[in-house]
Motif scaffolding. Sequence first.
Motif, PDB file in Angstrom:
ATOM      1  N   ALA A   1     -35.614   9.755  11.314  1.00  0.00           N
ATOM      2  CA  ALA A   1     -37.074   9.695  11.419  1.00  0.00           C
ATOM      3  C   ALA A   1     -37.683  10.972  10.857  1.00  0.00           C
ATOM      4  N   VAL A   2     -38.814  10.828  10.182  1.00  0.00           N
ATOM      5  CA  VAL A   2     -39.551  11.991   9.690  1.00  0.00           C
ATOM      6  C   VAL A   2     -40.423  12.568  10.801  1.00  0.00           C
ATOM      7  N   GLN A   3     -40.883  11.688  11.691  1.00  0.00           N
ATOM      8  CA  GLN A   3     -41.766  12.094  12.776  1.00  0.00           C
ATOM      9  C   GLN A   3     -41.561  11.131  13.940  1.00  0.00           C
ATOM     10  N   GLN A   4     -41.724  11.632  15.180  1.00  0.00           N
ATOM     11  CA  GLN A   4     -41.562  10.790  16.356  1.00  0.00           C
ATOM     12  C   GLN A   4     -42.747  10.972  17.300  1.00  0.00           C
TER      13      GLN A   4
ATOM     14  N   PRO B   1     -42.801  16.700  15.645  1.00  0.00           N
ATOM     15  CA  PRO B   1     -43.660  16.793  14.462  1.00  0.00           C
ATOM     16  C   PRO B   1     -42.861  16.780  13.164  1.00  0.00           C
ATOM     17  N   MET B   2     -43.582  16.748  12.071  1.00  0.00           N
ATOM     18  CA  MET B   2     -42.968  16.885  10.751  1.00  0.00           C
ATOM     19  C   MET B   2     -42.210  18.208  10.685  1.00  0.00           C
ATOM     20  N   GLY B   3     -41.082  18.183  10.011  1.00  0.00           N
ATOM     21  CA  GLY B   3     -40.286  19.397   9.854  1.00  0.00           C
ATOM     22  C   GLY B   3     -39.081  19.461  10.758  1.00  0.00           C
ATOM     23  N   ALA B   4     -39.011  18.565  11.740  1.00  0.00           N
ATOM     24  CA  ALA B   4     -37.842  18.513  12.614  1.00  0.00           C
ATOM     25  C   ALA B   4     -36.796  17.570  12.031  1.00  0.00           C
TER      26      ALA B   4
ATOM     27  N   SER C   1     -32.575  12.254  14.239  1.00  0.00           N
ATOM     28  CA  SER C   1     -31.649  11.202  13.822  1.00  0.00           C
ATOM     29  C   SER C   1     -30.985  10.557  15.024  1.00  0.00           C
ATOM     30  N   THR C   2     -30.520   9.322  14.815  1.00  0.00           N
ATOM     31  CA  THR C   2     -29.649   8.623  15.757  1.00  0.00           C
ATOM     32  C   THR C   2     -28.436   8.130  14.971  1.00  0.00           C
ATOM     33  N   LEU C   3     -27.277   8.558  15.398  1.00  0.00           N
ATOM     34  CA  LEU C   3     -26.021   8.257  14.716  1.00  0.00           C
ATOM     35  C   LEU C   3     -25.182   7.325  15.579  1.00  0.00           C
TER      36      LEU C   3
ATOM     37  N   GLY D   1     -28.456  10.529  19.798  1.00  0.00           N
ATOM     38  CA  GLY D   1     -29.791  10.966  19.423  1.00  0.00           C
ATOM     39  C   GLY D   1     -29.817  12.478  19.350  1.00  0.00           C
ATOM     40  N   CYS D   2     -30.298  13.022  18.243  1.00  0.00           N
ATOM     41  CA  CYS D   2     -30.309  14.475  18.058  1.00  0.00           C
ATOM     42  C   CYS D   2     -31.591  14.880  17.351  1.00  0.00           C
TER      43      CYS D   2
END
Length: 241
Positions: free
Chosen positions: A14-17, A31-34, A37-39, A114-115
Amino acid sequence: MFRVPQEIGLIAIAVQQSQGKGRGGNIWLSPMGAALSTLLITIPLSSELGRRIPFIQHLVSLAVVESVRSLPGYQDIDLRLKWPNDIYYSDLMKLGGVLINSTLTGTTFHILIGCGFNVSNSNPTICINDLIMEHNKTKNTQLKPLSADCLIARSVTVLEKLINTFQEKGPNGVLPLYYKFWVHSGKQVRLKNDDGPLARIVGIDDSGFLLVQEEGKDVVTVHPDGNSFDMLRNLIIPKQQ
């Protein structure tokens, strides 16, 4: 996820959540910049890691830290690990975390990892590129900022290596590297409340649970699902049900 062939890797980025999930039902705004991901991975129940499945959260957080600190020139960027699943700047401020959901079907664990960790977003806490900029100022270096995509890719690659090492050698194959980066070495904490008994953090056991010892007493095990580690107050507090 049960329909994905085990030989195929699957990751969602995800780019943003706006509804990221944390431990205990916490909701995170990312926010943007983080790096988010979910693997999906699968682990055989009968394997070294399958018999010690709580260890997976430690391997993931270690993979994130190692993905930065194994880069040439970036080894002194002060990213560290807080038990059980947080990524910290020194022992001062959280900049990432891990949430694991596992389902056992037959003899196989299906695990969703989830990370999320801050790479180029200075808010809401601090980010990896802030640490790099500060390092450049104090050490007169010219390290380049890193990207979320790069670090997600590197952390997944490092995680694969850590899992393989664990499967071959067990906990002792990864614990020296884990202890190199964790924030708790030699630390003392209070148990239950500010006036509770003083205990020393010993390490983590073969299942990944925290080991603490009160003076003159036996070493006891602290499980992450029943306790909360309050870094600001230096407390281990039983969670309220």
